[in-house]
Design a protein around this motif. Structure first.
Motif, mmCIF file in Angstrom:
data_model
loop_
_atom_site.group_PDB
_atom_site.id
_atom_site.type_symbol
_atom_site.label_atom_id
_atom_site.label_comp_id
_atom_site.label_asym_id
_atom_site.label_seq_id
_atom_site.Cartn_x
_atom_site.Cartn_y
_atom_site.Cartn_z
ATOM 1 N N UNK A 173 1.393 19.607 48.042
ATOM 2 C CA UNK A 173 0.312 20.263 47.246
ATOM 3 C C UNK A 173 0.105 19.921 45.709
ATOM 4 N N UNK A 174 1.433 20.111 45.114
ATOM 5 C CA UNK A 174 1.578 19.872 43.602
ATOM 6 C C UNK A 174 0.835 18.189 43.362
ATOM 7 N N UNK A 175 1.130 17.549 44.179
ATOM 8 C CA UNK A 175 0.862 16.185 43.976
ATOM 9 C C UNK A 175 -0.684 15.817 44.106
ATOM 10 N N UNK A 176 -1.373 16.377 45.453
ATOM 11 C CA UNK A 176 -2.640 16.404 45.647
ATOM 12 C C UNK A 176 -3.439 16.967 44.759
ATOM 13 N N UNK A 177 -3.127 18.346 44.346
ATOM 14 C CA UNK A 177 -3.874 19.168 43.230
ATOM 15 C C UNK A 177 -3.939 18.344 42.107
ATOM 16 N N UNK A 178 -2.550 17.624 41.441
ATOM 17 C CA UNK A 178 -2.630 16.808 40.173
ATOM 18 C C UNK A 178 -3.528 15.753 40.302
ATOM 19 N N UNK A 179 -3.586 14.992 41.491
ATOM 20 C CA UNK A 179 -4.362 13.791 41.464
ATOM 21 C C UNK A 179 -5.806 14.100 41.724
ATOM 22 N N UNK A 180 -6.327 15.326 42.111
ATOM 23 C CA UNK A 180 -7.646 15.580 42.215
ATOM 24 C C UNK A 180 -8.064 16.075 40.736
ATOM 25 N N UNK A 181 -7.325 16.765 39.974
ATOM 26 C CA UNK A 181 -7.570 17.231 38.646
ATOM 27 C C UNK A 181 -7.806 15.668 37.777
ATOM 28 N N UNK A 182 -6.814 14.699 37.948
ATOM 29 C CA UNK A 182 -6.888 13.602 37.204
ATOM 30 C C UNK A 182 -8.228 12.848 37.677
ATOM 31 N N UNK A 183 -8.958 13.050 38.898
ATOM 32 C CA UNK A 183 -10.059 12.264 39.109
ATOM 33 C C UNK A 183 -11.199 12.885 38.456
ATOM 34 N N UNK A 184 -11.164 14.553 38.631
ATOM 35 C CA UNK A 184 -12.158 15.397 38.259
ATOM 36 C C UNK A 184 -12.402 14.986 36.570
ATOM 37 N N UNK A 185 -11.316 14.847 36.054
ATOM 38 C CA UNK A 185 -11.234 14.804 34.459
ATOM 39 C C UNK A 185 -11.511 13.454 34.176
ATOM 40 N N UNK A 186 -11.368 12.610 34.724
ATOM 41 C CA UNK A 186 -12.091 11.048 34.531
ATOM 42 C C UNK A 186 -13.524 11.093 34.664
ATOM 43 N N UNK A 187 -13.886 11.700 35.691
ATOM 44 C CA UNK A 187 -15.304 11.770 36.109
ATOM 45 C C UNK A 187 -16.066 12.571 34.937
ATOM 46 N N UNK A 188 -15.600 13.568 34.564
ATOM 47 C CA UNK A 188 -16.173 14.403 33.503
ATOM 48 C C UNK A 188 -16.180 13.608 32.272
ATOM 49 N N UNK A 189 -15.010 12.797 31.720
ATOM 50 C CA UNK A 189 -15.089 12.154 30.546
ATOM 51 C C UNK A 189 -16.322 11.105 30.491
ATOM 52 N N UNK A 190 -16.286 10.484 31.606
ATOM 53 C CA UNK A 190 -17.670 9.438 31.847
ATOM 54 C C UNK A 190 -18.954 10.243 31.347
ATOM 55 N N UNK A 191 -19.014 11.276 32.125
ATOM 56 C CA UNK A 191 -20.200 12.069 32.020
ATOM 57 C C UNK A 191 -20.264 12.794 30.173
ATOM 58 N N UNK A 192 -19.335 13.107 29.834
ATOM 59 C CA UNK A 192 -19.458 13.586 28.500
ATOM 60 C C UNK A 192 -19.737 12.563 27.410
ATOM 61 N N UNK A 193 -19.368 11.212 27.869
ATOM 62 C CA UNK A 193 -19.498 10.192 26.921
ATOM 63 C C UNK A 193 -21.106 9.779 26.556
ATOM 64 N N UNK A 194 -21.578 10.478 27.793
ATOM 65 C CA UNK A 194 -23.241 9.840 27.822
ATOM 66 C C UNK A 194 -24.124 11.047 27.145
ATOM 67 N N UNK A 195 -23.345 12.201 27.057
ATOM 68 C CA UNK A 195 -24.098 13.261 26.273
ATOM 69 C C UNK A 195 -24.553 13.061 24.803
ATOM 70 N N UNK A 196 -23.788 12.290 24.002
ATOM 71 C CA UNK A 196 -24.404 12.149 22.736
ATOM 72 C C UNK A 196 -25.518 11.265 22.701
ATOM 73 N N UNK A 197 -25.306 10.082 23.406
ATOM 74 C CA UNK A 197 -26.740 9.145 23.330
ATOM 75 C C UNK A 197 -27.822 9.950 24.100
ATOM 76 N N UNK A 198 -27.833 10.924 24.742
ATOM 77 C CA UNK A 198 -28.917 11.428 25.597
ATOM 78 C C UNK A 198 -29.530 12.343 24.608
ATOM 79 N N UNK A 199 -28.737 13.310 23.852
ATOM 80 C CA UNK A 199 -29.142 14.186 22.653
ATOM 81 C C UNK A 199 -29.796 13.282 21.429
ATOM 82 N N UNK A 200 -29.045 12.355 21.191
ATOM 83 C CA UNK A 200 -29.276 11.549 19.935
ATOM 84 C C UNK A 200 -30.638 10.867 20.104
#
Length: 292
Positions: A173-200
């Protein structure tokens, strides 16, 4: 059987994990200089403090990682076709890796919190602010949970015979949970990187100014790429489930985690350097005018 060393990433770890924290600190100092002395801002320092705190956590992570490199982390030890971990190294790995996960994942979490606060200040629509707040709370809680699981996954308790018995949480459980969080964090970071361009791009500014700001904030994609590489190395380190931890990929996880925080700090600082660039450009123009 005689052990032999395989591929190693230790020299790269020493180079990047010493250089990039210093580079990130330079950008933090420039950010504070531009905000406090050039723009003379009197409020809105929360993201600065959070960014500084994430840098401190990242330096601790880097220090632990380099110390673990002396215990073989970052170097594959091969015995025949099997990758092994020396028994005398295992206790140090269990103790320091738990601390490294605690500081490293929280460093990533706080660097993202600072970036969230900056984006919340940047966007203008109420629904955008609400979405960013919800994402910030959820992602921060998920990363905190992953760091807590990593820290408390295994601990030692007295067994009544004068020695200590290792007790672990559900490893799968600990391994799978940590890995899923790592994937989520990476996908979120790609999305957040596009926010300034969209707003500006929707702001009433000159096209050249928009392009300059978008290019300045695009460093966030580099941070997201570091997160993706960290997630890939984390997968190589832990899967398939049940095998011994692989030391080379663990070194990659540590290095890319440090690089992810450093590049996030740099990406979060670059948009605030515009007053310094304008001041330097003005000084350059004045020098041109005064040239005989």
């Amino acid at each position: 059987m005689e052990h032999r060393k395989g591929k190693t990433i230790v020299p790269t770890m020493w180079g990047t994990m010493n250089l990039f924290p210093v580079l990130a600190l330079v950008f933090i100092v420039l950010r504070l200089y531009c905000r406090r002395w050039l723009k003379k801002a009197t409020t809105g320092y929360l993201d600065d403090y959070v960014l500084i705190f994430s840098w401190i956590l990242m330096v601790i992570t880097s220090t632990i990682g380099l110390m673990l490199a002396k215990h073989g982390v970052g170097t594959a030890i091969v015995e025949g076709d099997e990758i092994i971990v020396e028994p005398e190294v295992m206790h140090a790995l269990l103790f320091w890796t738990a601390n490294l996960l605690l500081f490293g994942i929280n460093a990533i979490a706080f660097s993202k919190v600072s970036w969230f606060i900056t984006l919340i200040r940047l966007v203008t629509n109420r629904w955008q602010k609400v979405v960013l707040w919800v994402l910030m709370v959820f992602s921060t809680a998920a990363l905190f949970a992953a760091s807590t699981l990593g820290y408390y996954q295994c601990h030692f308790e007295p067994d009544g015979t004068g020695s200590k018995k290792k007790r672990c949480l559900n490893n799968r459980f600990a391994i799978i949970f940590s890995f899923v969080v790592a994937i989520y964090s990476t996908v979120l970071e790609f999305a957040l990187s596009a926010v300034p361009a969209y707003v500006v791009w929707k702001l009433p500014l000159k096209r050249t100014t928009k392009i300059g700001i978008v290019c300045a904030t695009s460093v966030g994609f580099v941070s997201a790429m570091m997160g993706a590489l960290r997630t890939k190395a984390y997968y190589d380190h832990l899967f398939p489930l049940g095998k011994l931890p692989e030391m080379y990929s663990l070194g990659c996880v540590i290095m890319f985690a440090v690089l992810e925080v450093c590049t996030t700090i740099i990406a979060a600082s670059i948009p605030f350097l515009r007053p310094l660039v304008k001041k330097m450009a003005k000084a350059y123009d004045e020098d041109d005018l005064s040239w005989p």
